[in-house]
Structure formats: C-alpha cells, structure tokens
Motif scaffolding. Structure first.
Motif, PDB file in Angstrom:
ATOM      1  N   ARG A  42      34.427  55.578  29.011  1.00 63.77           N
ATOM      2  CA  ARG A  42      33.289  55.833  29.897  1.00 63.77           C
ATOM      3  C   ARG A  42      33.736  55.783  31.350  1.00 63.77           C
ATOM      4  NH1 ARG A  42      29.013  51.834  26.811  1.00 63.77           N
ATOM      5  NH2 ARG A  42      29.155  52.857  24.780  1.00 63.77           N
ATOM      6  N   SER A  43      32.981  56.460  32.193  1.00 60.17           N
ATOM      7  CA  SER A  43      33.320  56.540  33.618  1.00 60.17           C
ATOM      8  C   SER A  43      32.168  56.036  34.459  1.00 60.17           C
ATOM      9  CB  SER A  43      33.659  57.988  34.013  1.00 60.17           C
ATOM     10  OG  SER A  43      34.779  58.459  33.284  1.00 60.17           O
ATOM     11  N   GLU A  44      32.509  55.517  35.628  1.00 63.60           N
ATOM     12  CA  GLU A  44      31.510  55.015  36.562  1.00 63.60           C
ATOM     13  C   GLU A  44      31.893  55.418  37.976  1.00 63.60           C
ATOM     14  OE1 GLU A  44      29.895  51.062  35.865  1.00 63.60           O
ATOM     15  OE2 GLU A  44      31.408  50.773  34.315  1.00 63.60           O
ATOM     16  N   ARG A  45      30.904  55.479  38.843  1.00 65.38           N
ATOM     17  CA  ARG A  45      31.130  55.841  40.238  1.00 65.38           C
ATOM     18  C   ARG A  45      31.396  54.575  41.049  1.00 65.38           C
ATOM     19  NH1 ARG A  45      32.375  60.672  42.344  1.00 65.38           N
ATOM     20  NH2 ARG A  45      30.743  61.602  41.036  1.00 65.38           N
ATOM     21  N   VAL A  46      32.397  54.645  41.916  1.00 67.98           N
ATOM     22  CA  VAL A  46      32.744  53.530  42.794  1.00 67.98           C
ATOM     23  C   VAL A  46      31.993  53.704  44.111  1.00 67.98           C
ATOM     24  CG1 VAL A  46      34.598  52.325  44.000  1.00 67.98           C
ATOM     25  CG2 VAL A  46      35.024  53.318  41.734  1.00 67.98           C
ATOM     26  N   GLU A  47      31.220  52.701  44.484  1.00 68.35           N
ATOM     27  CA  GLU A  47      30.467  52.763  45.735  1.00 68.35           C
ATOM     28  C   GLU A  47      31.312  52.298  46.918  1.00 68.35           C
ATOM     29  OE1 GLU A  47      27.599  53.980  46.298  1.00 68.35           O
ATOM     30  OE2 GLU A  47      26.611  54.158  44.369  1.00 68.35           O
ATOM     31  N   GLU A  48      32.058  51.197  46.731  1.00 66.98           N
ATOM     32  CA  GLU A  48      32.864  50.650  47.815  1.00 66.98           C
ATOM     33  C   GLU A  48      34.210  50.184  47.286  1.00 66.98           C
ATOM     34  OE1 GLU A  48      30.927  47.864  50.563  1.00 66.98           O
ATOM     35  OE2 GLU A  48      29.042  48.272  49.518  1.00 66.98           O
ATOM     36  N   HIS A  49      35.208  50.229  48.159  1.00 64.25           N
ATOM     37  CA  HIS A  49      36.547  49.735  47.858  1.00 64.25           C
ATOM     38  C   HIS A  49      36.939  48.814  49.002  1.00 64.25           C
ATOM     39  CE1 HIS A  49      41.157  50.700  47.638  1.00 64.25           C
ATOM     40  NE2 HIS A  49      40.874  49.474  47.238  1.00 64.25           N
ATOM     41  N   ARG A  50      36.940  47.521  48.726  1.00 67.62           N
ATOM     42  CA  ARG A  50      37.224  46.533  49.759  1.00 67.62           C
ATOM     43  C   ARG A  50      38.595  45.899  49.521  1.00 67.62           C
ATOM     44  NH1 ARG A  50      31.569  43.283  48.845  1.00 67.62           N
ATOM     45  NH2 ARG A  50      30.123  44.989  49.366  1.00 67.62           N
ATOM     46  N   LYS A  51      39.214  45.473  50.608  1.00 69.02           N
ATOM     47  CA  LYS A  51      40.523  44.840  50.516  1.00 69.02           C
ATOM     48  C   LYS A  51      40.670  43.840  51.657  1.00 69.02           C
ATOM     49  CE  LYS A  51      45.443  46.041  50.167  1.00 69.02           C
ATOM     50  NZ  LYS A  51      46.436  47.145  50.238  1.00 69.02           N
ATOM     51  N   ASP A  52      40.968  42.591  51.309  1.00 70.70           N
ATOM     52  CA  ASP A  52      41.208  41.567  52.320  1.00 70.70           C
ATOM     53  C   ASP A  52      42.220  40.571  51.794  1.00 70.70           C
ATOM     54  OD1 ASP A  52      39.784  39.876  50.545  1.00 70.70           O
ATOM     55  OD2 ASP A  52      37.887  40.303  51.545  1.00 70.70           O
ATOM     56  N   ALA A  53      42.353  39.454  52.479  1.00 74.13           N
ATOM     57  CA  ALA A  53      43.370  38.465  52.114  1.00 74.13           C
ATOM     58  C   ALA A  53      43.097  37.819  50.762  1.00 74.13           C
ATOM     59  CB  ALA A  53      43.461  37.396  53.204  1.00 74.13           C
TER      60      ALA A  53
END
Length: 296
Positions: free
Chosen positions: A212-223
């Motif tokens: 199954r597939s899903e839509r990504v709303e946000e892609h966050r990256k931090d420490a």
C-alpha cells in the motif's frame, strides 16, 4: 426487448415466485466474493453466493436520461470476508458491485440488474453502509483541465515525463518509532535534506501495510532524527521495524519543477498566467513593470 431471460420472465409472471438478490463484489486488487439475501448458499454464474452476511439493499431506482442512479447496500460486519480494518484501509473503495436477480430454485436462471461502483462508505454502530454509484455518476465529475499556475500532472507519469527511479530521488527506510498518529521517526533517509520527500509517496514493503502507498505531507530533519508526517488516514498502523520506499515529492510549483527536477519544459501548468491580483492591481512606486514573467 426484455433484459430478462425467457425462463426467468415466465417465472416472474406467476403468482408465487422464488427469487432473491445476489451481490458479486470485485475489488480493484482482483479479490472477489458473493453474497445473497437468501437463507442458503447459491451457485450461479460460476460464483458462490454466501447467505446470512447481513447485507440488505435500499430502494433502487432506474431513471431515464442522464440522472445519476444510486442505491445503498447496508450490512453488519458479520461476514468473515469483510473486515473493519480493510474498509478503513480503503480496500473496497472503487470496487465493482453487480446485483443479480436469481431464481433460488433454479440458480441458472438469473439476470444482471445493475452494475455499480462503491462510492462513499460510512460506518456506525458496528455496521457499514456503502453507496453504489451507477456508470452515469462519471458524467457528474469535473472533466478536462483547469487553467492554474500549478502543475496538474503526477510526478513520474507520462505527462510529467520525469523518471523518479534515480537514486537521488528515491530512498528506502525503516520505521524506528511512532511519535503521533500520523508522524513516524524513520531511519535510512539521513542522506536527504529536509523537505525532500514532502508531497511524495511512501510505499510499504513489509508489515501489515505491505503493497500500500501513502502520501507524505512533511519531511522533517533535526538533531533528534528524521520524521515523516503522513496524510491523516484511518486503517492499520505500521509497526516498528516495518520497511518502506519513498519517492521525492513535488509541490506542483514551476520553481520546484525547474530547480529540483530540471523538468521545466514538461511543466503542466500556466505559471506566467496573470491572476486576479494583476487584473485589479494598479501602478505603485517600487513595482516591476518590465513585461517580464510573473514566475522566473
């Protein structure tokens, strides 16, 4: 010319009849099942229709012209074939439902009454109601293209022309933890900058959601790690250790198409189209009126 076979038409002309309704359900993934409101299993047209599934149909009307015909199929979740999780996960969305009138004493005498697709499904009090939409419903949908500044193609399709299978635009990862109902902490995507997979597609490769597939709303990256925020949905949640593949996202803007994908020549929008702001605007100091494009 009657749509009823001669033998069934003759049977319906009697004072007492032995007919019932049968439904054949075919999902978009090819899975098929049969149900009937009769009290015994029936084999008709090479399909086995199971009884006592809790299904019942509302009043159905066929109209002349281009009016949209709908009918509801209601039932309790009493069939082992129909699960709450599958309905919530959207497996029955767009499924085809064929309604038959069958002589249960002679199941070879049957007629197809209507063929419809499953539209909206609602659930309450341990039961479901599926709205069946006729083929005429497609005439009630908007068709054609909208003139807008954003692109109306899907990344990677024939109109877009971009091949997202490049390693720079695809990644594979593993769920490390769930932080919120739609937010998961992942590993394996550390080599990509924040926002690279925003508006992209995540496809599950293992676990309960595999395939199954899903839509990504946000892609966050931090420490503290990398996080993907998925589009809110109801269904089976992924578990820690489930793996997935992800394709970079596109926000449908001309600047993104040009800078991120170098695909400006295939942009399927109208980025230089003046909007209402230009039509109702007026000359002010500091404005740029050199005839250049609205979007560089």
């Amino acid at each position: 010319m009657s749509l009823y076979p001669e033998t069934l038409a003759a049977h319906l002309g009697r004072e007492v009849t032995t007919v019932c309704h049968c439904w054949r359900l075919t999902r978009t993934d090819g899975w098929m099942a049969g149900y009937t409101d009769h009290d015994r299993p029936l084999i008709s047209g090479a399909t086995v229709f199971a009884p006592q599934t809790g299904l019942a149909a509302s009043e159905a009307r066929d109209t002349l012209g281009l009016a949209v015909d709908t009918v509801d199929v209601e039932g309790a979740l009493s069939s082992d074939d129909i699960g709450e999780e599958d309905i919530a996960a959207g497996l029955y969305d767009g499924a085809v439902v064929e309604t038959f009138l069958v002589n249960w004493r002679q199941p070879e005498d049957f007629v197809l009454l209507r063929k419809a697709t499953v539209g909206k499904i609602t659930r309450s009090d341990g039961r479901f109601v599926a709205e069946l939409e006729s083929a005429a419903h497609a005439l009630d949908r908007p068709n054609g293209r909208y003139v807008s500044r954003t692109c109306d193609a899907e990344l990677g399709d024939a109109r877009c022309g971009f091949a997202p299978d490049n390693p720079d635009f695809t990644g594979a990862g593993t769920v490390a933890a769930w932080e919120a109902p739609s937010t998961l902490v992942v590993s394996g995507l550390d080599g990509f900058e924040a926002g690279w997979f925003a508006h992209g597609v995540l496809s599950w490769t293992t676990g309960a959601n595999a395939g199954r597939s899903e839509r990504v709303e946000e892609h966050r990256k931090d420490a503290t790690g990398t996080r993907l925020v998925l589009r809110p949905r109801s269904g089976m949640a992924a578990a820690e250790g489930d793996t997935f593949s992800a394709v970079a996202g596109c926000d449908k803007k001309f600047a993104t198409c040009k800078a991120k994908f170098a695909n400006a020549l295939n942009f399927r929008g109208f980025p230089h189209l003046p909007g209402n702001d230009a039509a109702y605007g007026y000359v002010v100091d500091g404005g740029r009126f050199d005839g250049g494009p609205v979007v560089p």
